[in-house]
Scaffold this motif. Structure first.
Motif, PDB file in Angstrom:
ATOM      1  N   MET A   1      -2.809   6.177  -7.433  1.00 16.42           N
ATOM      2  CA  MET A   1      -4.268   6.212  -7.432  1.00 16.42           C
ATOM      3  C   MET A   1      -4.817   7.137  -8.513  1.00 16.42           C
ATOM      4  O   MET A   1      -5.869   6.873  -9.090  1.00 16.42           O
ATOM      5  CB  MET A   1      -4.791   6.657  -6.063  1.00 16.42           C
ATOM      6  CG  MET A   1      -4.510   5.670  -4.961  1.00 16.42           C
ATOM      7  SD  MET A   1      -5.297   6.074  -3.374  1.00 16.42           S
ATOM      8  CE  MET A   1      -4.974   7.803  -3.161  1.00 16.42           C
ATOM      9  N   ILE A   2      -4.120   8.212  -8.797  1.00 15.05           N
ATOM     10  CA  ILE A   2      -4.609   9.195  -9.765  1.00 15.05           C
ATOM     11  C   ILE A   2      -4.076   8.914 -11.170  1.00 15.05           C
ATOM     12  O   ILE A   2      -4.832   8.885 -12.143  1.00 15.05           O
ATOM     13  CB  ILE A   2      -4.233  10.616  -9.306  1.00 15.05           C
ATOM     14  CG1 ILE A   2      -4.961  10.939  -7.994  1.00 15.05           C
ATOM     15  CG2 ILE A   2      -4.549  11.642 -10.389  1.00 15.05           C
ATOM     16  CD1 ILE A   2      -4.438  12.147  -7.271  1.00 15.05           C
TER      17      ILE A   2
ATOM     18  N   GLU B   1       6.285   8.910   5.917  1.00 18.43           N
ATOM     19  CA  GLU B   1       4.868   8.634   5.670  1.00 18.43           C
ATOM     20  C   GLU B   1       4.326   9.549   4.574  1.00 18.43           C
ATOM     21  O   GLU B   1       3.576   9.114   3.704  1.00 18.43           O
ATOM     22  CB  GLU B   1       4.059   8.835   6.952  1.00 18.43           C
ATOM     23  CG  GLU B   1       4.271   7.751   7.985  1.00 18.43           C
ATOM     24  CD  GLU B   1       3.643   8.084   9.316  1.00 18.43           C
ATOM     25  OE1 GLU B   1       3.299   7.138  10.048  1.00 18.43           O
ATOM     26  OE2 GLU B   1       3.497   9.286   9.649  1.00 18.43           O
ATOM     27  N   ARG B   2       4.720  10.812   4.604  1.00 21.95           N
ATOM     28  CA  ARG B   2       4.260  11.763   3.591  1.00 21.95           C
ATOM     29  C   ARG B   2       4.762  11.363   2.205  1.00 21.95           C
ATOM     30  O   ARG B   2       4.024  11.400   1.231  1.00 21.95           O
ATOM     31  CB  ARG B   2       4.725  13.175   3.939  1.00 21.95           C
ATOM     32  CG  ARG B   2       4.233  14.220   2.976  1.00 21.95           C
ATOM     33  CD  ARG B   2       4.605  15.633   3.452  1.00 21.95           C
ATOM     34  NE  ARG B   2       4.134  16.604   2.516  1.00 21.95           N
ATOM     35  CZ  ARG B   2       4.790  16.970   1.411  1.00 21.95           C
ATOM     36  NH1 ARG B   2       5.942  16.428   1.123  1.00 21.95           N
ATOM     37  NH2 ARG B   2       4.285  17.879   0.597  1.00 21.95           N
TER      38      ARG B   2
ATOM     39  N   LEU C   1       3.227  -5.146  -2.413  1.00 18.96           N
ATOM     40  CA  LEU C   1       2.110  -4.407  -2.995  1.00 18.96           C
ATOM     41  C   LEU C   1       0.790  -5.121  -2.722  1.00 18.96           C
ATOM     42  O   LEU C   1      -0.212  -4.490  -2.376  1.00 18.96           O
ATOM     43  CB  LEU C   1       2.328  -4.239  -4.501  1.00 18.96           C
ATOM     44  CG  LEU C   1       1.283  -3.428  -5.259  1.00 18.96           C
ATOM     45  CD1 LEU C   1       1.216  -1.999  -4.744  1.00 18.96           C
ATOM     46  CD2 LEU C   1       1.596  -3.446  -6.748  1.00 18.96           C
ATOM     47  N   ARG C   2       0.805  -6.432  -2.838  1.00 25.03           N
ATOM     48  CA  ARG C   2      -0.418  -7.203  -2.558  1.00 25.03           C
ATOM     49  C   ARG C   2      -0.831  -7.058  -1.101  1.00 25.03           C
ATOM     50  O   ARG C   2      -2.003  -6.865  -0.792  1.00 25.03           O
ATOM     51  CB  ARG C   2      -0.200  -8.668  -2.914  1.00 25.03           C
ATOM     52  CG  ARG C   2      -1.426  -9.512  -2.702  1.00 25.03           C
ATOM     53  CD  ARG C   2      -1.228 -10.929  -3.164  1.00 25.03           C
ATOM     54  NE  ARG C   2      -2.429 -11.703  -2.981  1.00 25.03           N
ATOM     55  CZ  ARG C   2      -2.571 -12.944  -3.373  1.00 25.03           C
ATOM     56  NH1 ARG C   2      -1.576 -13.568  -3.981  1.00 25.03           N
ATOM     57  NH2 ARG C   2      -3.696 -13.588  -3.166  1.00 25.03           N
ATOM     58  N   ARG C   3       0.149  -7.147  -0.185  1.00 26.87           N
ATOM     59  CA  ARG C   3      -0.165  -6.986   1.245  1.00 26.87           C
ATOM     60  C   ARG C   3      -0.714  -5.590   1.523  1.00 26.87           C
ATOM     61  O   ARG C   3      -1.656  -5.426   2.294  1.00 26.87           O
ATOM     62  CB  ARG C   3       1.078  -7.248   2.101  1.00 26.87           C
ATOM     63  CG  ARG C   3       1.388  -8.715   2.289  1.00 26.87           C
ATOM     64  CD  ARG C   3       2.368  -8.955   3.429  1.00 26.87           C
ATOM     65  NE  ARG C   3       3.600  -8.202   3.293  1.00 26.87           N
ATOM     66  CZ  ARG C   3       4.653  -8.601   2.575  1.00 26.87           C
ATOM     67  NH1 ARG C   3       4.619  -9.750   1.931  1.00 26.87           N
ATOM     68  NH2 ARG C   3       5.738  -7.866   2.515  1.00 26.87           N
ATOM     69  N   ILE C   4      -0.123  -4.578   0.892  1.00 24.89           N
ATOM     70  CA  ILE C   4      -0.587  -3.203   1.092  1.00 24.89           C
ATOM     71  C   ILE C   4      -2.025  -3.068   0.604  1.00 24.89           C
ATOM     72  O   ILE C   4      -2.887  -2.523   1.301  1.00 24.89           O
ATOM     73  CB  ILE C   4       0.336  -2.206   0.359  1.00 24.89           C
ATOM     74  CG1 ILE C   4       1.699  -2.152   1.056  1.00 24.89           C
ATOM     75  CG2 ILE C   4      -0.287  -0.821   0.292  1.00 24.89           C
ATOM     76  CD1 ILE C   4       2.778  -1.441   0.242  1.00 24.89           C
ATOM     77  N   GLY C   5      -2.283  -3.554  -0.599  1.00 25.43           N
ATOM     78  CA  GLY C   5      -3.641  -3.471  -1.147  1.00 25.43           C
ATOM     79  C   GLY C   5      -4.656  -4.168  -0.271  1.00 25.43           C
ATOM     80  O   GLY C   5      -5.750  -3.646  -0.019  1.00 25.43           O
ATOM     81  N   THR C   6      -4.297  -5.338   0.236  1.00 21.72           N
ATOM     82  CA  THR C   6      -5.201  -6.090   1.115  1.00 21.72           C
ATOM     83  C   THR C   6      -5.447  -5.346   2.414  1.00 21.72           C
ATOM     84  O   THR C   6      -6.594  -5.269   2.894  1.00 21.72           O
ATOM     85  CB  THR C   6      -4.601  -7.487   1.401  1.00 21.72           C
ATOM     86  OG1 THR C   6      -4.404  -8.173   0.145  1.00 21.72           O
ATOM     87  CG2 THR C   6      -5.500  -8.306   2.289  1.00 21.72           C
TER      88      THR C   6
ATOM     89  N   ALA D   1       3.493   9.121  -3.099  1.00 22.29           N
ATOM     90  CA  ALA D   1       3.730   8.102  -4.127  1.00 22.29           C
ATOM     91  C   ALA D   1       2.467   7.278  -4.371  1.00 22.29           C
ATOM     92  O   ALA D   1       2.120   6.966  -5.517  1.00 22.29           O
ATOM     93  CB  ALA D   1       4.892   7.197  -3.711  1.00 22.29           C
ATOM     94  N   THR D   2       1.760   6.941  -3.301  1.00 19.50           N
ATOM     95  CA  THR D   2       0.513   6.187  -3.423  1.00 19.50           C
ATOM     96  C   THR D   2      -0.547   7.019  -4.132  1.00 19.50           C
ATOM     97  O   THR D   2      -1.282   6.514  -4.986  1.00 19.50           O
ATOM     98  CB  THR D   2       0.007   5.756  -2.030  1.00 19.50           C
ATOM     99  OG1 THR D   2       1.029   4.983  -1.402  1.00 19.50           O
ATOM    100  CG2 THR D   2      -1.265   4.935  -2.126  1.00 19.50           C
TER     101      THR D   2
END
Length: 192
Positions: free
Chosen positions: A62-63, A51-52, A178-183, A57-58
């Motif tokens: 974002m940055i 998870e970390r 990626l789309r599922r994660i964003g949603t 990575a996320t």
């Protein structure tokens, strides 16, 4: 003598000086991540190693991604990434008009940030604002012809950057994920 230091996972570790014990994770300190009391350590769901790694990575996306897009947009066009997003959203509306509050939501911006940027775009003749008649302080943002031409000119470079930095490195399965994660993230934020 022991002192607490915060790890990147928000967990406090005790390090000892002049002692024979090695550094080892100690009990969590209240407010380790936020400075606010969080209750006993048993209530904190610390991130697992996987998870970390996913979170870091996320965080990099974002940055780093908006910063890279912004730098490239400013090198290649007369727009920042956020200015481009504002004009782009308006360009997709049938009448190139949207209420400022809706535009703020669509661009994930505060109304004050959007108002500041809209003022800059207005001075450049790329956008105009008009009060909506009736009660309340409602305002429409309207994309001008010059604004439309600007966003159309900037679009190919923006799409090329998005492809280079993100899309072309992913296979179709990863894009779907990626789309599922964003949603899922957007839904969780909306619920919060």
């Amino acid at each position: 003598m022991a002192e607490s230091t915060a790890g990147t996972n928000g967990r406090r570790r005790r390090s000892t000086r002049n002692a024979s014990t090695s550094d080892a994770p100690g009990p969590a300190v209240e407010g380790a991540c936020t400075g606010q009391p969080t209750g006993p350590a048993t209530e904190t769901r610390w991130l697992s190693r996987d998870e970390r790694a996913a979170w870091l990575a996320t965080s990099a996306i974002m940055i780093s991604l908006p910063a890279a897009l912004d730098a490239r947009m400013q090198r290649e066009t007369r727009l920042t990434f956020f200015e481009y997003m504002v004009l782009s959203v308006l360009s997709e509306e049938p009448d190139h008009t949207m209420q400022m509050s809706g535009l703020a939501t669509r661009t994930s911006a505060s109304l004050s940030r959007l108002s500041h940027v809209a003022g800059r775009l207005e001075k450049r003749g790329l956008l105009s604002r008009a009060r909506i008649p009736g009660s309340g302080r409602r305002t429409n943002a309207i994309l001008t012809e010059a604004g439309y031409e600007e966003v159309v000119e900037a679009a190919p470079g923006h799409v090329a950057a998005v492809r280079e930095y993100l899309m072309d490195g992913l296979d179709p399965h990863e894009l779907a994920t990626l789309r599922r994660i964003g949603t899922a993230v957007e839904a969780a934020i909306d619920r919060g």
